[in-house]
Scaffold this motif. Structure first.
Motif, PDB file in Angstrom:
ATOM      1  N   ASP A 178       0.866  -1.178   0.000  1.00  0.00           N
ATOM      2  CA  ASP A 178       0.000   0.000   0.000  1.00  0.00           C
ATOM      3  C   ASP A 178       0.904   1.230   0.000  1.00  0.00           C
ATOM      4  OD1 ASP A 178      -1.749   2.073   0.425  1.00  0.00           O
ATOM      5  OD2 ASP A 178      -2.522   1.327   2.339  1.00  0.00           O
ATOM      6  N   ILE A 179       0.960   1.929  -1.131  1.00  0.00           N
ATOM      7  CA  ILE A 179       1.833   3.095  -1.236  1.00  0.00           C
ATOM      8  C   ILE A 179       1.041   4.395  -1.141  1.00  0.00           C
ATOM      9  CG2 ILE A 179       3.633   1.893  -2.528  1.00  0.00           C
ATOM     10  CD1 ILE A 179       2.488   3.170  -5.072  1.00  0.00           C
ATOM     11  N   SER A 180      -0.201   4.312  -0.695  1.00  0.00           N
ATOM     12  CA  SER A 180      -1.039   5.511  -0.607  1.00  0.00           C
ATOM     13  C   SER A 180      -0.415   6.631   0.219  1.00  0.00           C
ATOM     14  CB  SER A 180      -2.406   5.148  -0.016  1.00  0.00           C
ATOM     15  OG  SER A 180      -3.002   4.084  -0.711  1.00  0.00           O
ATOM     16  N   PRO A 181       0.238   6.338   1.348  1.00  0.00           N
ATOM     17  CA  PRO A 181       0.783   7.448   2.141  1.00  0.00           C
ATOM     18  C   PRO A 181       1.937   8.188   1.478  1.00  0.00           C
ATOM     19  CG  PRO A 181       0.544   5.443   3.474  1.00  0.00           C
ATOM     20  CD  PRO A 181       0.383   5.044   2.042  1.00  0.00           C
ATOM     21  N   ARG A 182       2.592   7.576   0.490  1.00  0.00           N
ATOM     22  CA  ARG A 182       3.841   8.140  -0.008  1.00  0.00           C
ATOM     23  C   ARG A 182       3.671   9.093  -1.184  1.00  0.00           C
ATOM     24  NH1 ARG A 182       9.094   4.433   0.094  1.00  0.00           N
ATOM     25  NH2 ARG A 182       9.864   6.561  -0.276  1.00  0.00           N
ATOM     26  N   VAL A 183       2.634   8.900  -2.000  1.00  0.00           N
ATOM     27  CA  VAL A 183       2.435   9.760  -3.169  1.00  0.00           C
ATOM     28  C   VAL A 183       0.944  10.030  -3.330  1.00  0.00           C
ATOM     29  CG1 VAL A 183       4.495   9.115  -4.472  1.00  0.00           C
ATOM     30  CG2 VAL A 183       2.441   7.728  -4.666  1.00  0.00           C
ATOM     31  N   ASP A 184       0.632  11.158  -3.956  1.00  0.00           N
ATOM     32  CA  ASP A 184      -0.770  11.487  -4.183  1.00  0.00           C
ATOM     33  C   ASP A 184      -1.238  11.056  -5.557  1.00  0.00           C
ATOM     34  OD1 ASP A 184      -3.283  12.883  -3.396  1.00  0.00           O
ATOM     35  OD2 ASP A 184      -2.784  14.081  -5.173  1.00  0.00           O
ATOM     36  N   ALA A 185      -0.359  11.107  -6.561  1.00  0.00           N
ATOM     37  CA  ALA A 185      -0.757  10.824  -7.937  1.00  0.00           C
ATOM     38  C   ALA A 185       0.052   9.667  -8.484  1.00  0.00           C
ATOM     39  CB  ALA A 185      -0.558  12.060  -8.820  1.00  0.00           C
ATOM     40  N   MET A 186      -0.645   8.744  -9.158  1.00  0.00           N
ATOM     41  CA  MET A 186      -0.004   7.618  -9.835  1.00  0.00           C
ATOM     42  C   MET A 186      -0.438   7.625 -11.287  1.00  0.00           C
ATOM     43  SD  MET A 186       1.917   5.821  -7.723  1.00  0.00           S
ATOM     44  CE  MET A 186       2.023   4.219  -8.512  1.00  0.00           C
ATOM     45  N   TYR A 187       0.473   7.171 -12.165  1.00  0.00           N
ATOM     46  CA  TYR A 187       0.160   7.190 -13.584  1.00  0.00           C
ATOM     47  C   TYR A 187      -0.837   6.103 -13.961  1.00  0.00           C
ATOM     48  CZ  TYR A 187       0.672   7.167 -18.630  1.00  0.00           C
ATOM     49  OH  TYR A 187       0.417   7.223 -19.978  1.00  0.00           O
ATOM     50  N   ASP A 188      -0.703   4.929 -13.350  1.00  0.00           N
ATOM     51  CA  ASP A 188      -1.605   3.830 -13.696  1.00  0.00           C
ATOM     52  C   ASP A 188      -1.810   2.984 -12.451  1.00  0.00           C
ATOM     53  OD1 ASP A 188      -2.735   2.791 -16.505  1.00  0.00           O
ATOM     54  OD2 ASP A 188      -2.323   1.052 -15.266  1.00  0.00           O
ATOM     55  N   ILE A 189      -2.052   1.684 -12.629  1.00  0.00           N
ATOM     56  CA  ILE A 189      -2.357   0.845 -11.480  1.00  0.00           C
ATOM     57  C   ILE A 189      -1.177   0.791 -10.512  1.00  0.00           C
ATOM     58  CG2 ILE A 189      -4.008  -0.566 -12.738  1.00  0.00           C
ATOM     59  CD1 ILE A 189      -1.816  -2.809 -12.712  1.00  0.00           C
ATOM     60  N   SER A 190      -1.510   0.525  -9.265  1.00  0.00           N
ATOM     61  CA  SER A 190      -0.499   0.501  -8.211  1.00  0.00           C
ATOM     62  C   SER A 190      -0.450  -0.835  -7.491  1.00  0.00           C
ATOM     63  CB  SER A 190      -0.781   1.604  -7.181  1.00  0.00           C
ATOM     64  OG  SER A 190      -1.047   2.823  -7.824  1.00  0.00           O
ATOM     65  N   GLY A 191      -1.410  -1.712  -7.769  1.00  0.00           N
ATOM     66  CA  GLY A 191      -1.450  -3.010  -7.120  1.00  0.00           C
ATOM     67  C   GLY A 191      -1.784  -4.097  -8.123  1.00  0.00           C
ATOM     68  N   TRP A 192      -1.167  -5.236  -7.963  1.00  0.00           N
ATOM     69  CA  TRP A 192      -1.389  -6.434  -8.781  1.00  0.00           C
ATOM     70  C   TRP A 192      -0.782  -7.564  -7.981  1.00  0.00           C
ATOM     71  CZ3 TRP A 192       2.163  -2.737  -9.228  1.00  0.00           C
ATOM     72  CH2 TRP A 192       3.500  -3.118  -9.057  1.00  0.00           C
ATOM     73  N   SER A 193      -1.216  -8.761  -8.163  1.00  0.00           N
ATOM     74  CA  SER A 193      -0.584  -9.872  -7.458  1.00  0.00           C
ATOM     75  C   SER A 193      -1.091 -11.173  -8.050  1.00  0.00           C
ATOM     76  CB  SER A 193      -0.878  -9.840  -5.957  1.00  0.00           C
ATOM     77  OG  SER A 193      -0.328 -10.981  -5.321  1.00  0.00           O
ATOM     78  N   HIS A 194      -0.195 -11.894  -8.701  1.00  0.00           N
ATOM     79  CA  HIS A 194      -0.557 -13.211  -9.207  1.00  0.00           C
ATOM     80  C   HIS A 194      -0.844 -14.163  -8.045  1.00  0.00           C
ATOM     81  CE1 HIS A 194       1.677 -11.143 -12.331  1.00  0.00           C
ATOM     82  NE2 HIS A 194       1.210 -11.976 -13.220  1.00  0.00           N
ATOM     83  N   ALA A 195      -0.171 -13.941  -6.928  1.00  0.00           N
ATOM     84  CA  ALA A 195      -0.378 -14.810  -5.774  1.00  0.00           C
ATOM     85  C   ALA A 195      -1.777 -14.649  -5.197  1.00  0.00           C
ATOM     86  CB  ALA A 195       0.661 -14.511  -4.707  1.00  0.00           C
ATOM     87  N   LEU A 196      -2.284 -13.435  -5.149  1.00  0.00           N
ATOM     88  CA  LEU A 196      -3.574 -13.185  -4.504  1.00  0.00           C
ATOM     89  C   LEU A 196      -4.741 -13.177  -5.476  1.00  0.00           C
ATOM     90  CD1 LEU A 196      -2.560 -10.356  -1.996  1.00  0.00           C
ATOM     91  CD2 LEU A 196      -2.629 -12.826  -1.622  1.00  0.00           C
ATOM     92  N   LEU A 197      -4.474 -13.025  -6.768  1.00  0.00           N
ATOM     93  CA  LEU A 197      -5.572 -12.829  -7.712  1.00  0.00           C
ATOM     94  C   LEU A 197      -5.701 -13.921  -8.765  1.00  0.00           C
ATOM     95  CD1 LEU A 197      -5.207  -8.982  -8.391  1.00  0.00           C
ATOM     96  CD2 LEU A 197      -6.823 -10.113  -6.856  1.00  0.00           C
ATOM     97  N   TRP A 198      -4.791 -14.879  -8.799  1.00  0.00           N
ATOM     98  CA  TRP A 198      -4.857 -15.892  -9.854  1.00  0.00           C
ATOM     99  C   TRP A 198      -5.435 -17.222  -9.387  1.00  0.00           C
ATOM    100  CZ3 TRP A 198      -1.284 -16.170 -14.614  1.00  0.00           C
ATOM    101  CH2 TRP A 198      -1.257 -14.924 -15.239  1.00  0.00           C
ATOM    102  N   GLY A 199      -5.834 -17.315  -8.128  1.00  0.00           N
ATOM    103  CA  GLY A 199      -6.538 -18.497  -7.653  1.00  0.00           C
ATOM    104  C   GLY A 199      -5.667 -19.597  -7.103  1.00  0.00           C
TER     105      GLY A 199
END
Length: 839
Positions: free
Chosen positions: A501-522
């Motif tokens: 979770d990088i929310s505290p460090r920056v206000d603006a991101m160019y695109d997605i900030s989270g992804w995880s094959h471990a948590l999202l691929w089943g």
């Protein structure tokens, strides 16, 4: 601490003749007319899509290390297409590229061209290698050196030809990288300069001439499937992406540049923070920044000015911007390349816009003037890059070796020293902690999918030959092990770690900030943190088969908890196999369908179990009318569903609902904008058909059509990432993973008595990895407000229509594969007149 100049996001309008608008401030970026989310449906009918898939098989290409250079391949020349969008700009159309490359191969002994892939639309992709001649034995020696480097072994760098990769035209309507590549190839092929002779004796230059032939021809940003290819590298859903991935794996460039448009002045990475925490960033930033400075000087030397030509001076985000153009997610080409050894990689954004409304509204002469400037700037960027490599070859090769050596040695992540380049401050420091290994329990289709994906990305995976004990538990024989003492541990970790979770460090991101094959691929993925690991294992090149049909007689059952199981189920239904859905959510086949079960078990790797009976709700193929994004359309068709794209316009022109079971709405359909006839027809359909919606458009449709009693609450629009959820035992929530994905998240409140909560955001967090802040004006829309709120709901409206509303993003860019069965369950339940999947 460097001085950062925040550059406002303003457009610069260039008038014919080079006169610029009054405000000369350059914008930071061009989001491509909103295409980042793939919000437009692909608009391809099911029969046309089927024909496209069958007529354009993917090309499986691997380099031949037994042949020397040059390799004079006669490329097939496509049929002329006068509608190619490149022609208007005075640029080379796709159908003329092969003939041009055939000519360049005949010029001398420096140029080799080959077809390395085919686009989604079946168009050839061309890789050009420019180097001094090599005998077959010399080519084999270069490959041995490359493998030694990848293993982290020191070599005599002066004996190795440093690889440079130039990627052109990944966004189809950002054309000029292709033409610049062809210009530079011709220069290299014909030059008599001693410097060029030395360059080609010590370097191999690889040019992917056009990474997106479909988009180039059609004048659109995405490929023929509607995908932004520069968002696809951690998913590799598209054939073009897989071709680029293979080029990088097999050729291991020390430096790469990705040629884009349009930002005025020319944008040259490296980027603003946050920087990917799995890079060896101390090695990367010093080289990337140095090359950027050289590219900047080469562009300035062309002599273009704002007053004369409308072009602003180049900008380097790392130096000139505060935040908003980061290299955090590895979804982009230059952010993926470092995991395969690139110690400098850059997006280059040319300045003169020729796409969008400019393409349709400006005079052709002005468009061609702008394109010529862009080609000049792209060409200068390529020349500056190969000169940088020529002048620093041994250091760059040494740094690439060091990247792989650190991984193979299992060294801790290095904290980049402050001041390593001017302005590198504490805001730039991002590191991670590598586990000793990851364990992936075997036996499931999801585990096989993940293991095969890791291997395809050149991550080394082993399979335990004996049980072993680690992290306080015993793992059985057959468990997959990803040992993090391996050269490409950064890529393994960026896929398998939960993220941050990088929310505290920056206000603006160019695109997605989270992804995880471990948590999202089943698949189950478990980190092993203890330093001593004793496993008797062997490397695997392919995951072991997981399909299984038990011996004996009687009915069979299959859990619908994996994307492959959904494909298998749709395959069975398409064959006319009798299938019922049991109360526990499993698909049940009669004993007479045993052979059909064996076929899909082998084809998709799905396991079957014995069933007690065939009791349940009969299933039939689900026919879907869908107003949706391109990624969702691709995913649903990939899962085997028959999908007919619709929109407000399509419905207003008259639509036959007789062959439709479910309406899916996430983009491009407004209930309030329907004419009376279209609304009457839709209302009649909803008395017997189901509805599934997603996102803001879907929530608005639910409210306007008076379906479920639920108030949709929007989170901050740029929030995205992996979230923790809790699921109920219902037609959609059953068997759902403990994590989901959000992009512009929503939740539902004020639920009516007919509404069932299928999934809710966790009461703690719920953000696990990504970027999600409250709205700055009033503090609303943050993750705290979503805690415990309904994320997915279902119910039947007063007309009896079955409805499911998603506030999450279960098919986002084809990535969260573990969530696909949730969508399938929603479609099967809403298409049925009975409560399928309801215990």
């Amino acid at each position: 601490m460097r001085l950062r100049v925040v550059i406002p996001l303003l457009s610069v309008l260039l008038l014919p003749g080079g006169t610029a608008a009054a405000d000369p401030t350059p914008p930071v970026r061009d989001f491509g007319n909103g295409a980042d989310r793939n919000e437009e449906a692909a608009g391809v009918g099911e029969s046309a899509a089927k024909t496209l898939r069958e007529s354009a098989p993917e090309l499986s290409w691997r380099p031949d290390h037994t042949r020397g250079y040059p390799r004079r391949t006669t490329l097939p020349v496509p049929q002329e297409n006068p509608a190619d969008a490149s022609i208007k700009l005075g640029l080379i159309p796709h159908h003329a590229i092969a003939a041009k490359l055939n000519q360049l191969q005949a010029v001398g002994d420096r140029v080799s061209a080959e077809v390395v892939g085919r686009s989604a639309g079946g168009r050839d992709m061309y890789l050009v290698t420019v180097t001094a001649p090599e005998s077959p034995s010399e080519t084999r020696r270069q490959e041995r050196l490359r493998q030694q480097i990848e293993s982290g072994h020191r070599i005599q760098a002066r004996t190795y030809k440093a690889p440079v990769f130039v990627n052109g035209n990944i966004h189809g309507n950002e054309w000029e990288g292709t033409d610049a590549s062809l210009r530079v190839i011709e220069e290299l092929a014909t030059s008599t300069s001693p410097q060029i002779k030395d360059l080609l004796a010590t370097t191999r230059l690889y040019f992917n001439i056009t990474a997106n032939p479909d988009g180039r021809v059609l004048g659109q940003r995405p490929n023929g499937n509607g995908f932004d290819l520069n968002r696809d590298f951690v998913t590799a859903s598209q054939p073009e992406t897989r071709a680029m991935r293979q080029i990088m794996i097999d050729n291991q460039p020390v430096v790469m540049i990705d040629l884009h448009g349009y930002v005025n002045g020319t944008l040259v990475e490296p980027t603003t923070p946050p920087h990917g925490a799995n890079y060896e960033y101390d090695l990367f930033i010093k080289n990337a920044y140095a090359n950027a400075l050289g590219i900047e000087q080469a562009i300035l030397a062309l002599g273009y000015t704002f007053e004369k030509d409308g072009t602003h001076p180049p900008q380097i985000p790392f130096r000139d911007s505060d935040e908003g153009w980061d290299d955090w997610p590895p979804i982009f080409t230059p952010q993926y390349a470092p995991f395969h050894g690139a110690v400098a990689s850059h997006t280059i954004e040319f300045p003169m816009r020729v796409n969008g409304t400019d393409y349709t509204s400006l005079p052709q002469a002005e468009l061609q003037r702008r394109s010529r400037i862009n080609v000049d700037i792209a060409s200068a960027s390529i020349r500056a890059t190969y000169t940088f490599v020529q002048n620093n070859r041994e250091r760059l090769v040494g740094d690439q070796i060091e990247v792989f050596r650190r991984g193979a040695a299992g060294e801790p992540s290095k904290e980049v020293p402050l001041g390593i380049v001017p302005g590198f401050g504490p805001e730039d420091v991002y590191t991670t902690t590598f586990p000793r290994a990851y364990a992936i329990p075997s036996g499931t289709p999801s585990a096989a999918t993940l293991v095969d994906f890791l291997i395809a990305n050149d991550v080394k995976v082993e399979r335990a030959l004996l049980p072993f004990r680690a992290s306080g538990r015993t793992y059985p024989q057959g468990t997959y092990v990803v040992d993090m003492r391996q050269p490409k541990r950064g890529l393994a970790n960026v896929m398998l770690e939960p993220g941050a979770d990088i929310s505290p460090r920056v206000d603006a991101m160019y695109d997605i900030s989270g992804w995880s094959h471990a948590l999202l691929w089943g698949a189950a993925v478990e980190p092993i943190t203890e330093r001593r690991l004793h496993v008797v294992a062997q490397p695997v090149k392919l995951a072991s088969p997981t399909g299984h049909v038990p011996r004996g007689e009687g009915p069979l059952s299959m859990r619908i908890d994996d994307a492959k199981a959904v494909r298998a189920l749709n395959d069975l239904l398409g064959q006319g196999t009798a299938v019922t859905m049991a109360a526990d959510g499993s698909a049940v086949l009669p004993a007479s369908a045993r052979q059909a079960a064996k076929t899909v078990a082998d084809r998709y790797g799905v396991p079957f179990a014995r069933a007690a009976s065939t009791a349940g709700t009969p299933l039939s193929p689900v026919r879907i009318a869908a107003a949706l994004s391109a990624d969702e359309l691709f995913t649903l068709r990939e899962l085997g569903f028959a999908v007919t794209p619709v929109s407000t316009t399509v419905l207003n022109n008259g639509f036959d609902w007789s062959g439709i079971d479910v309406l899916y709405v996430s983009s491009g359909l407004s209930y309030g904008a329907l004419n009376p006839a279209a609304r009457t027809a839709l209302d009649a359909f909803m008395t017997k058909g189901g509805v599934v919606t997603r996102g803001g458009t879907g929530a608005a449709f639910n409210a306007a059509a008076g379906l479920l009693t639920a108030t949709a609450v929007a989170g901050r629009s740029d929030a995205n990432g992996v979230v923790k959820v809790s699921s109920a035992t219902g037609p959609v929530g059953s068997d759902s993973p403990a994590h989901s994905f959000v992009f512009s998240p929503r939740w539902f409140t004020a639920l009516g008595p007919e509404v069932r909560v299928e999934q809710a955001y966790a009461t703690e967090g719920p953000l696990v990895a990504g970027h999600w802040r409250p709205n700055p004006t009033d503090g609303s829309g943050g993750p705290e407000a979503a805690r415990g709120q309904a994320a997915v709901v279902s119910g039947r409206d007063e007309r009896g229509a079955a409805v499911v509303l998603f506030g999450t993003e279960p098919m986002f860019r084809n990535h969260p594969k573990g969530l696909f069965p949730q969508v399938a369950r929603a479609l099967f339940w809403t298409s049925s007149t009975a409560d399928v999947l309801t215990p």
